[in-house]
Scaffold this active site. Structure first.
Site, PDB file in Angstrom:
ATOM      1  N   ASP A  49       0.829  -1.204   0.000  1.00  0.00           N
ATOM      2  CA  ASP A  49       0.000   0.000   0.000  1.00  0.00           C
ATOM      3  C   ASP A  49       0.868   1.261   0.000  1.00  0.00           C
ATOM      4  O   ASP A  49       1.827   1.364   0.769  1.00  0.00           O
ATOM      5  CB  ASP A  49      -0.869   0.061   1.251  1.00  0.00           C
ATOM      6  CG  ASP A  49      -1.789  -1.144   1.431  1.00  0.00           C
ATOM      7  OD1 ASP A  49      -1.372  -2.267   1.122  1.00  0.00           O
ATOM      8  OD2 ASP A  49      -2.922  -0.938   1.910  1.00  0.00           O
ATOM      9  N   HIS A  51      -1.075   4.490  -0.621  1.00  0.00           N
ATOM     10  CA  HIS A  51      -2.129   5.347  -0.064  1.00  0.00           C
ATOM     11  C   HIS A  51      -1.868   6.844  -0.217  1.00  0.00           C
ATOM     12  O   HIS A  51      -1.940   7.603   0.752  1.00  0.00           O
ATOM     13  CB  HIS A  51      -2.349   5.002   1.409  1.00  0.00           C
ATOM     14  CG  HIS A  51      -3.304   3.861   1.621  1.00  0.00           C
ATOM     15  ND1 HIS A  51      -4.599   3.877   1.154  1.00  0.00           N
ATOM     16  CD2 HIS A  51      -3.152   2.676   2.254  1.00  0.00           C
ATOM     17  CE1 HIS A  51      -5.207   2.758   1.477  1.00  0.00           C
ATOM     18  NE2 HIS A  51      -4.335   1.993   2.138  1.00  0.00           N
ATOM     19  N   ASP A  78      -4.103  -0.428  -3.399  1.00  0.00           N
ATOM     20  CA  ASP A  78      -4.255   0.699  -2.477  1.00  0.00           C
ATOM     21  C   ASP A  78      -3.223   1.785  -2.741  1.00  0.00           C
ATOM     22  O   ASP A  78      -2.497   2.241  -1.844  1.00  0.00           O
ATOM     23  CB  ASP A  78      -4.207   0.241  -1.018  1.00  0.00           C
ATOM     24  CG  ASP A  78      -5.538  -0.350  -0.544  1.00  0.00           C
ATOM     25  OD1 ASP A  78      -6.400  -0.647  -1.396  1.00  0.00           O
ATOM     26  OD2 ASP A  78      -5.713  -0.506   0.668  1.00  0.00           O
ATOM     27  N   ASP A  81      -6.371   7.070  -1.824  1.00  0.00           N
ATOM     28  CA  ASP A  81      -7.084   7.309  -0.562  1.00  0.00           C
ATOM     29  C   ASP A  81      -6.100   7.539   0.582  1.00  0.00           C
ATOM     30  O   ASP A  81      -4.937   7.158   0.529  1.00  0.00           O
ATOM     31  CB  ASP A  81      -8.036   6.161  -0.199  1.00  0.00           C
ATOM     32  CG  ASP A  81      -9.328   6.169  -1.006  1.00  0.00           C
ATOM     33  OD1 ASP A  81      -9.660   7.227  -1.583  1.00  0.00           O
ATOM     34  OD2 ASP A  81     -10.007   5.127  -1.065  1.00  0.00           O
ATOM     35  N   ARG A  82      -6.628   8.151   1.652  1.00  0.00           N
ATOM     36  CA  ARG A  82      -5.861   8.475   2.863  1.00  0.00           C
ATOM     37  C   ARG A  82      -4.911   9.653   2.622  1.00  0.00           C
ATOM     38  O   ARG A  82      -5.163  10.745   3.097  1.00  0.00           O
ATOM     39  CB  ARG A  82      -5.054   7.287   3.371  1.00  0.00           C
ATOM     40  CG  ARG A  82      -5.856   6.043   3.634  1.00  0.00           C
ATOM     41  CD  ARG A  82      -6.732   6.215   4.822  1.00  0.00           C
ATOM     42  NE  ARG A  82      -7.284   4.943   5.254  1.00  0.00           N
ATOM     43  CZ  ARG A  82      -8.287   4.818   6.094  1.00  0.00           C
ATOM     44  NH1 ARG A  82      -8.861   5.888   6.586  1.00  0.00           N
ATOM     45  NH2 ARG A  82      -8.721   3.628   6.441  1.00  0.00           N
ATOM     46  N   ASN A 110      -8.512  -2.926  -2.283  1.00  0.00           N
ATOM     47  CA  ASN A 110      -9.892  -2.624  -1.882  1.00  0.00           C
ATOM     48  C   ASN A 110     -10.196  -1.131  -1.948  1.00  0.00           C
ATOM     49  O   ASN A 110     -11.370  -0.732  -1.969  1.00  0.00           O
ATOM     50  CB  ASN A 110     -10.182  -3.160  -0.467  1.00  0.00           C
ATOM     51  CG  ASN A 110      -9.372  -2.481   0.613  1.00  0.00           C
ATOM     52  OD1 ASN A 110      -8.137  -2.476   0.560  1.00  0.00           O
ATOM     53  ND2 ASN A 110     -10.039  -1.914   1.609  1.00  0.00           N
ATOM     54  N   HIS A 111      -9.152  -0.287  -2.021  1.00  0.00           N
ATOM     55  CA  HIS A 111      -9.383   1.153  -2.141  1.00  0.00           C
ATOM     56  C   HIS A 111      -9.470   1.628  -3.585  1.00  0.00           C
ATOM     57  O   HIS A 111      -9.763   2.812  -3.805  1.00  0.00           O
ATOM     58  CB  HIS A 111      -8.312   1.937  -1.389  1.00  0.00           C
ATOM     59  CG  HIS A 111      -8.606   2.073   0.071  1.00  0.00           C
ATOM     60  ND1 HIS A 111      -9.276   3.148   0.601  1.00  0.00           N
ATOM     61  CD2 HIS A 111      -8.356   1.245   1.109  1.00  0.00           C
ATOM     62  CE1 HIS A 111      -9.410   2.985   1.905  1.00  0.00           C
ATOM     63  NE2 HIS A 111      -8.851   1.834   2.240  1.00  0.00           N
ATOM     64  N   HIS A 177      -3.801  -8.321  -3.037  1.00  0.00           N
ATOM     65  CA  HIS A 177      -3.886  -7.256  -2.034  1.00  0.00           C
ATOM     66  C   HIS A 177      -4.338  -7.775  -0.673  1.00  0.00           C
ATOM     67  O   HIS A 177      -3.729  -7.463   0.353  1.00  0.00           O
ATOM     68  CB  HIS A 177      -4.835  -6.151  -2.500  1.00  0.00           C
ATOM     69  CG  HIS A 177      -4.910  -5.026  -1.516  1.00  0.00           C
ATOM     70  ND1 HIS A 177      -3.873  -4.149  -1.325  1.00  0.00           N
ATOM     71  CD2 HIS A 177      -5.876  -4.671  -0.623  1.00  0.00           C
ATOM     72  CE1 HIS A 177      -4.192  -3.288  -0.365  1.00  0.00           C
ATOM     73  NE2 HIS A 177      -5.397  -3.576   0.074  1.00  0.00           N
ATOM     74  N   ARG A 226     -12.928  -6.207   9.835  1.00  0.00           N
ATOM     75  CA  ARG A 226     -13.352  -5.092   8.993  1.00  0.00           C
ATOM     76  C   ARG A 226     -14.842  -5.102   8.685  1.00  0.00           C
ATOM     77  O   ARG A 226     -15.373  -4.115   8.172  1.00  0.00           O
ATOM     78  CB  ARG A 226     -12.578  -5.127   7.661  1.00  0.00           C
ATOM     79  CG  ARG A 226     -11.068  -5.145   7.804  1.00  0.00           C
ATOM     80  CD  ARG A 226     -10.417  -5.406   6.460  1.00  0.00           C
ATOM     81  NE  ARG A 226      -8.979  -5.624   6.558  1.00  0.00           N
ATOM     82  CZ  ARG A 226      -8.056  -4.666   6.474  1.00  0.00           C
ATOM     83  NH1 ARG A 226      -8.428  -3.410   6.295  1.00  0.00           N
ATOM     84  NH2 ARG A 226      -6.768  -4.951   6.560  1.00  0.00           N
ATOM     85  N   HIS A 253      -2.420  -4.653   2.496  1.00  0.00           N
ATOM     86  CA  HIS A 253      -3.734  -4.432   3.109  1.00  0.00           C
ATOM     87  C   HIS A 253      -3.703  -4.078   4.590  1.00  0.00           C
ATOM     88  O   HIS A 253      -4.677  -3.589   5.123  1.00  0.00           O
ATOM     89  CB  HIS A 253      -4.582  -5.694   2.867  1.00  0.00           C
ATOM     90  CG  HIS A 253      -6.052  -5.574   3.089  1.00  0.00           C
ATOM     91  ND1 HIS A 253      -6.790  -4.462   2.741  1.00  0.00           N
ATOM     92  CD2 HIS A 253      -6.944  -6.466   3.602  1.00  0.00           C
ATOM     93  CE1 HIS A 253      -8.070  -4.683   3.022  1.00  0.00           C
ATOM     94  NE2 HIS A 253      -8.185  -5.885   3.553  1.00  0.00           N
TER      95      HIS A 253
END
Length: 324
Positions: A49, A51, A78, A81-82, A110-111, A177, A226, A253
């Site tokens: 990730d 991000h 990923d 995002d973030r 997943n993002h 991921h 989650r 992840h």
């Protein structure tokens, strides 16, 4: 282009679309499970990730080097995002894919999904920097990202051992991921055949599980922390690897304080490449280098300075849970 981004400038929209569509042309030609063979002298770096942490990604690329015929890069989902430079991250990665389609690979995380982008910042960032139609283009291209990559060695293992090998006696690694499945009999061909383009991961099924599941210490399967996917134990991992002739799983992840962690008796490795995640976690970043015999090297790095912008600066309606 990278210097342009470092100077705080936005690319004109026409160039954004050209880059995204250039990468999309290659993604849509790839299967949901991409096969990557490492010929003698070739290495592949697996990156976890990122991000939206653009300045950390630049430091990471300084360590890995650019993709080439002797050195591949695989980003394991990923990317967005973030962090508040997700546009800069994804356009840099898509540019590499456009320029070096056989040496640079991206798995979906997943993002890379509409519901996550709405909650964790990428939708707001994309619309702010390049408009709503550009965001819709990104959202569709994300659905074309492959779901997993099978990295296969072409030389026999460097040392004798008890590793699970392919039918040809070679090491190979399933890079995804999230992780494994709610049932035991899923094969590599099942993953290859997933119809992904134009589809969101949803709340169940193979695509969802590939992007969302996590390893657990306890044997068997358990509920996910989650609320999406499952948790899978070391016995599940060993059974699946044995069924498919896979030496190990490399997944991302989840934050790991050292940037990576070897789990499940060596059969499952988590790698995470966003150091000091969301400017709070204090973790290292890492990546894994695999050579043509399937040998692994692990590299760690610390966070780099970045301009004064907080994580999730483009989130609308509050911050999301850091667990996702």
């Amino acid at each position: 282009m990278i210097q342009w981004f470092k100077d705080g400038k936005a690319l004109p929209k026409r160039y954004v679309w050209e880059i995204v569509l250039g990468a999309y042309k290659h993604f849509q030609q790839e299967q949901s499970l991409v096969d990557v063979e490492l010929a003698e002298g070739v290495t592949c770096d697996v990156i976890g990730d990122v991000h939206g942490q653009f300045y950390d990604m630049l430091h990471l690329y300084g360590m890995t080097g650019e993709p080439s015929e002797k050195h591949y890069l695989l980003m394991n989902g990923d990317l967005v995002d973030r962090g508040s430079w997700s546009i800069e991250v994804i356009l840099t990665a898509f540019s590499y894919k456009w320029l070096y389609p056989k040496f640079f690979f991206i798995n979906r995380g997943n993002h890379e999904a509409k519901d996550m982008n709405r909650t964790y910042g990428f939708e707001g960032e994309a619309k702010t920097k390049h408009g709503e139609q550009s965001y819709k283009l990104f959202a569709h291209v994300f659905t074309a990202l492959p779901l997993a990559t099978l990295i296969s060695a072409t030389k026999p293992p460097a040392t004798e051992g008890k590793a699970i090998l392919s039918s040809e006696g070679l090491k190979r690694f399933f890079v995804v991921h999230g992780g494994l499945f709610s049932k035991d009999d899923v094969t590599l061909d099942d993953v290859r055949k997933i119809d992904r383009i134009g589809r969101q991961p949803g709340q169940e099924g193979l695509m969802c599980e590939l992007l969302w599941t996590d390893p657990q210490v306890a044997p068997g399967r358990g509920p996910s922390k989650r609320g999406v996917g499952i948790a899978f134990g070391p016995d599940v991992t060993r059974k699946w690897c044995t069924l498919n002739g896979v030496t190990g799983i490399i997944r991302s992840h989840e934050v790991r304080q050292n940037g990576y962690e070897i789990e499940h008796d060596g059969l499952c490795t988590t790698v995470f490449s966003a150091p000091n995640y969301v400017d709070q976690a204090g973790n290292k970043g890492a990546f894994i280098r695999i050579d043509s015999a399937g040998t692994h090297q692990y590299f760690q790095f610390d966070a780099s300075p970045h301009p004064a912008m907080k994580p999730m600066a483009y989130v609308q309606g509050g911050l999301g849970s850091l667990m996702m």
